[in-house]
Every structure is written in C-alpha cells, then in structure tokens.
Design a protein around this motif. Structure first.
Motif, PDB file in Angstrom:
ATOM      1  N   PHE A 133      10.121   4.950  60.338  1.00  0.00           N
ATOM      2  CA  PHE A 133       9.659   5.616  59.113  1.00  0.00           C
ATOM      3  C   PHE A 133      10.886   6.082  58.339  1.00  0.00           C
TER       4      PHE A 133
ATOM      5  N   PHE B 272      13.906   6.458  60.268  1.00  0.00           N
ATOM      6  CA  PHE B 272      13.799   7.236  61.512  1.00  0.00           C
ATOM      7  C   PHE B 272      12.948   6.473  62.517  1.00  0.00           C
TER       8      PHE B 272
ATOM      9  N   ALA C  70      10.460   6.422  65.029  1.00  0.00           N
ATOM     10  CA  ALA C  70       9.398   7.217  65.671  1.00  0.00           C
ATOM     11  C   ALA C  70       9.070   6.640  67.038  1.00  0.00           C
TER      12      ALA C  70
ATOM     13  N   ASN D 189       6.482  17.639  71.201  1.00  0.00           N
ATOM     14  CA  ASN D 189       6.122  17.317  69.825  1.00  0.00           C
ATOM     15  C   ASN D 189       7.159  16.380  69.230  1.00  0.00           C
ATOM     16  N   GLY D 190       6.672  15.379  68.504  1.00  0.00           N
ATOM     17  CA  GLY D 190       7.585  14.439  67.866  1.00  0.00           C
ATOM     18  C   GLY D 190       8.046  13.314  68.777  1.00  0.00           C
TER      19      GLY D 190
ATOM     20  N   GLY E  64       6.424  10.790  69.808  1.00  0.00           N
ATOM     21  CA  GLY E  64       5.922   9.477  69.402  1.00  0.00           C
ATOM     22  C   GLY E  64       4.534   9.140  69.936  1.00  0.00           C
ATOM     23  N   LYS E  65       3.848  10.133  70.517  1.00  0.00           N
ATOM     24  CA  LYS E  65       2.537   9.879  71.143  1.00  0.00           C
ATOM     25  C   LYS E  65       1.514   9.392  70.106  1.00  0.00           C
ATOM     26  N   THR E  66       1.437  10.107  68.975  1.00  0.00           N
ATOM     27  CA  THR E  66       0.471   9.717  67.939  1.00  0.00           C
ATOM     28  C   THR E  66       0.824   8.351  67.359  1.00  0.00           C
ATOM     29  N   THR E  67       2.115   8.126  67.149  1.00  0.00           N
ATOM     30  CA  THR E  67       2.545   6.837  66.605  1.00  0.00           C
ATOM     31  C   THR E  67       2.170   5.708  67.568  1.00  0.00           C
TER      32      THR E  67
HETATM   33  P1  ADP Z   1       3.861  13.250  68.693  1.00  0.00           P
HETATM   34  O1  ADP Z   1       2.456  12.760  68.501  1.00  0.00           O
HETATM   35  O2  ADP Z   1       4.416  12.949  70.055  1.00  0.00           O
HETATM   36  O3  ADP Z   1       4.036  14.710  68.342  1.00  0.00           O
HETATM   37  P2  ADP Z   1       4.432  11.578  66.408  1.00  0.00           P
HETATM   38  O4  ADP Z   1       4.111  10.189  66.831  1.00  0.00           O
HETATM   39  O5  ADP Z   1       3.434  12.290  65.555  1.00  0.00           O
HETATM   40  O6  ADP Z   1       4.812  12.449  67.692  1.00  0.00           O
HETATM   41  O7  ADP Z   1       5.792  11.573  65.584  1.00  0.00           O
HETATM   42  C1  ADP Z   1       6.990  10.968  66.044  1.00  0.00           C
HETATM   43  C2  ADP Z   1       8.080  11.194  65.024  1.00  0.00           C
HETATM   44  O8  ADP Z   1       7.819  10.385  63.878  1.00  0.00           O
HETATM   45  C3  ADP Z   1       8.153  12.637  64.525  1.00  0.00           C
HETATM   46  O9  ADP Z   1       9.504  12.977  64.357  1.00  0.00           O
HETATM   47  C4  ADP Z   1       7.451  12.586  63.195  1.00  0.00           C
HETATM   48  O10 ADP Z   1       7.949  13.559  62.305  1.00  0.00           O
HETATM   49  C5  ADP Z   1       7.733  11.174  62.705  1.00  0.00           C
HETATM   50  N1  ADP Z   1       6.659  10.632  61.884  1.00  0.00           N
HETATM   51  C6  ADP Z   1       5.390  10.403  62.291  1.00  0.00           C
HETATM   52  N2  ADP Z   1       4.666   9.865  61.288  1.00  0.00           N
HETATM   53  C7  ADP Z   1       5.512   9.747  60.206  1.00  0.00           C
HETATM   54  C8  ADP Z   1       5.377   9.259  58.863  1.00  0.00           C
HETATM   55  N3  ADP Z   1       4.211   8.777  58.419  1.00  0.00           N
HETATM   56  N4  ADP Z   1       6.461   9.322  58.067  1.00  0.00           N
HETATM   57  C9  ADP Z   1       7.635   9.784  58.517  1.00  0.00           C
HETATM   58  N5  ADP Z   1       7.838  10.244  59.778  1.00  0.00           N
HETATM   59  C10 ADP Z   1       6.787  10.232  60.610  1.00  0.00           C
END
Ligand code: ADP
Length: 245
Positions: free
Chosen positions: A15, A18, A20, A40-41, A43-46
């Motif tokens: 992203f 960065f 992720a 947090n951050g 990458g679980k959601t990603t």
């Molecule tokens: P988790 O679910 O483990 O907390 P995420 O998968 O939400 O982690 O995020 C992983 C990293 O990617 C974080 O640093 C987050 O800020 C970044 N990130 C997630 N989605 C986006 C996006 N759409 N644009 C920019 N950065 C993103």
C-alpha cells in the motif's frame, strides 16, 4: 502443494510503498482449525482480504482447493465456499433467529428464487440443525434483537454455515464477550471445524488456548512463528515483538 485447502506462498501486498504483507506463506488443511495472532498492524486483516479477493497481492500465490484466488472477483471466491465473519454482527434484529438463518439460506439464490421461496422440510431441518450447532435452538423463535452480544455473534456464524462453506474466516469473534460466551465460542468453532477449515484471527490468547489448535503468529506482514500455543508463547521472537510488550 497446490491441491486441497488454503495455500498462500510468498504473498506480498503493498500500500503506497508500504508492505502490509511481506512474503507471507500459510497452509491450512481441509478441516483444520487455525488461529492467527499478531500485534496491531501485523497484516492479519490484509491476509483475510487477500483470501476473499478484496485485496490483490503484487506477488505470491494464494490458492484455495487449487483455485487461484489472486485472479478472481470477490463474488466468485464466495461461490468457491469461502465465508467471512466480520467483527461486527450483521444480523437482522426484527427477524427471529430462525428467520435470519432462513434468509441466509435463500438470499444468495437471488431475488426471483427468494420471491418463490417455500420452506421445504429439508430446509427446515438444515436451519434447525444449524440453530442447534450454534447453541441457539432454544432461541429459534426469538427476535435477534433480544439476543445477547455473544448470541448475535453465534447467529452470524450460523448464517455463514447455512451456505455450507468449505472455509470460514472469523475476525476477532470474542471481543466484548463474557467469559462464559468466550468459552462457548471456542467450543462452537472447534465443533464446526473438521467438516470445514476455519481460520480465526484473535487477540485473546486465553481463547486461542481454548481452541487447542495450531497457531500462526504474524509480524510485519510475515509469519514469525507457528505451532501449538505453548510453542509460540515460548518462542523468544514472539515474546520480544508481541507477548513481552
Ligand atoms: P492487522 O489486521 O494485523 O492489525 P492490517 O492488515 O490491518 O493489520 O494492516 C497491516 C498494515 O497495513 C498496517 O500498517 C496498516 O496501517 C496498513 N494498511 C492496511 N490497509 C491499508 C490501506 N488500505 N492503505 C494503506 N495502508 C494500509
């Protein structure tokens, strides 16, 4: 290595420069229950977004039962039998538990099929079986609006099950639950795995321990450690980046 189950290899998501996800690899067998933890951050959601086709990796392989997930639309991936439960329940408060489950069964068939829908004996049995499986058999005639927070989460898991998915992705299911509800949720998820794979993203380590399954720890978009909860909790790298904070 690309046959049955979920197979991620070297998945990288960027992203705005960065990473992720950074060469993430993960293998979840058919019927397996897997917990994914990480700060947090991490990458679980990603990771979940890649599996459901919401986010496209820039490189790497993501397959489910041999299908390439990186080239498919979200709706096509859902039709492969991948269901996702988000943290916030989306049940219909004014409908009963039974009606919510019935809706989850008929709605994906499209508007015409919905208008022509008549509840068959087989559909009724499937709904009753699911209500039982998610611990809501006694509440089948109650409006979902009268359920507790935990029961609403179980109803939503039940609604996912009505589609008979092969892989269920569950995002932080026990946030805000009582201890009793948390223990029941662990029992429920252990019960639905076996027939299908289940991947649970969760922060609550007591809950993850109750799942009794293999745990994957993510950190900075990649797999830091994997094994039993005892194994990963004793891993010095995990202690440093996650547990020791
Ligand atoms: P988790 O679910 O483990 O907390 P995420 O998968 O939400 O982690 O995020 C992983 C990293 O990617 C974080 O640093 C987050 O800020 C970044 N990130 C997630 N989605 C986006 C996006 N759409 N644009 C920019 N950065 C993103």
């Amino acid at each position: 290595m690309t046959g049955e189950g979920l197979y991620l290899d070297g998945v990288t998501v960027v992203f705005d420069g960065f990473r992720a996800l950074n060469t993430l690899s993960l293998l979840v067998a058919p019927g397996e229950l897997r917990a994914v933890i990480g700060p947090n951050g991490a990458g679980k959601t990603t990771m979940m977004d890649v599996i459901t086709g919401k986010t496209r990796p820039v490189s790497g392989i993501a397959r489910f039962d041999g299908h390439d997930l990186t080239r498919m639309e979200e709706s096509v991936i859902a039709n492969l039998g991948i269901g996702r439960k988000f943290q916030k329940p989306t049940v219909f408060d004014a409908l009963t538990v039974f009606e919510n489950l019935e809706l989850a069964l008929k709605a994906p068939r499209g508007p015409v099929a919905c208008l022509r829908w008549r509840l068959s004996g087989a559909a009724r049995s499937a709904i009753e079986r699911t209500a039982e499986q998610v611990g809501l058999a006694e509440r089948a005639s109650d409006p979902a609006g009268r359920l507790s927070h935990g029961q609403r989460q179980w109803l939503e898991i039940g609604m996912l099950l009505m589609q008979d998915p092969k892989l269920v992705l569950v995002d932080e299911p026990v946030a805000g639950m009582t201890d009793h509800e948390t223990a029941e949720t662990a029992r429920l998820l252990v019960g639905i795995a076996g027939e299908r794979s289940v991947v649970v993203v969760e922060h609550d380590l007591d809950f993850v321990r109750a799942l009794g399954c293999r745990v994957t720890v993510l950190h900075e978009g990649t797999m830091l450690s994997e094994g039993s909860i005892d194994h990963v909790q004793a891993d010095p790298r995990v202690v440093e980046v996650y547990l020791g904070r």
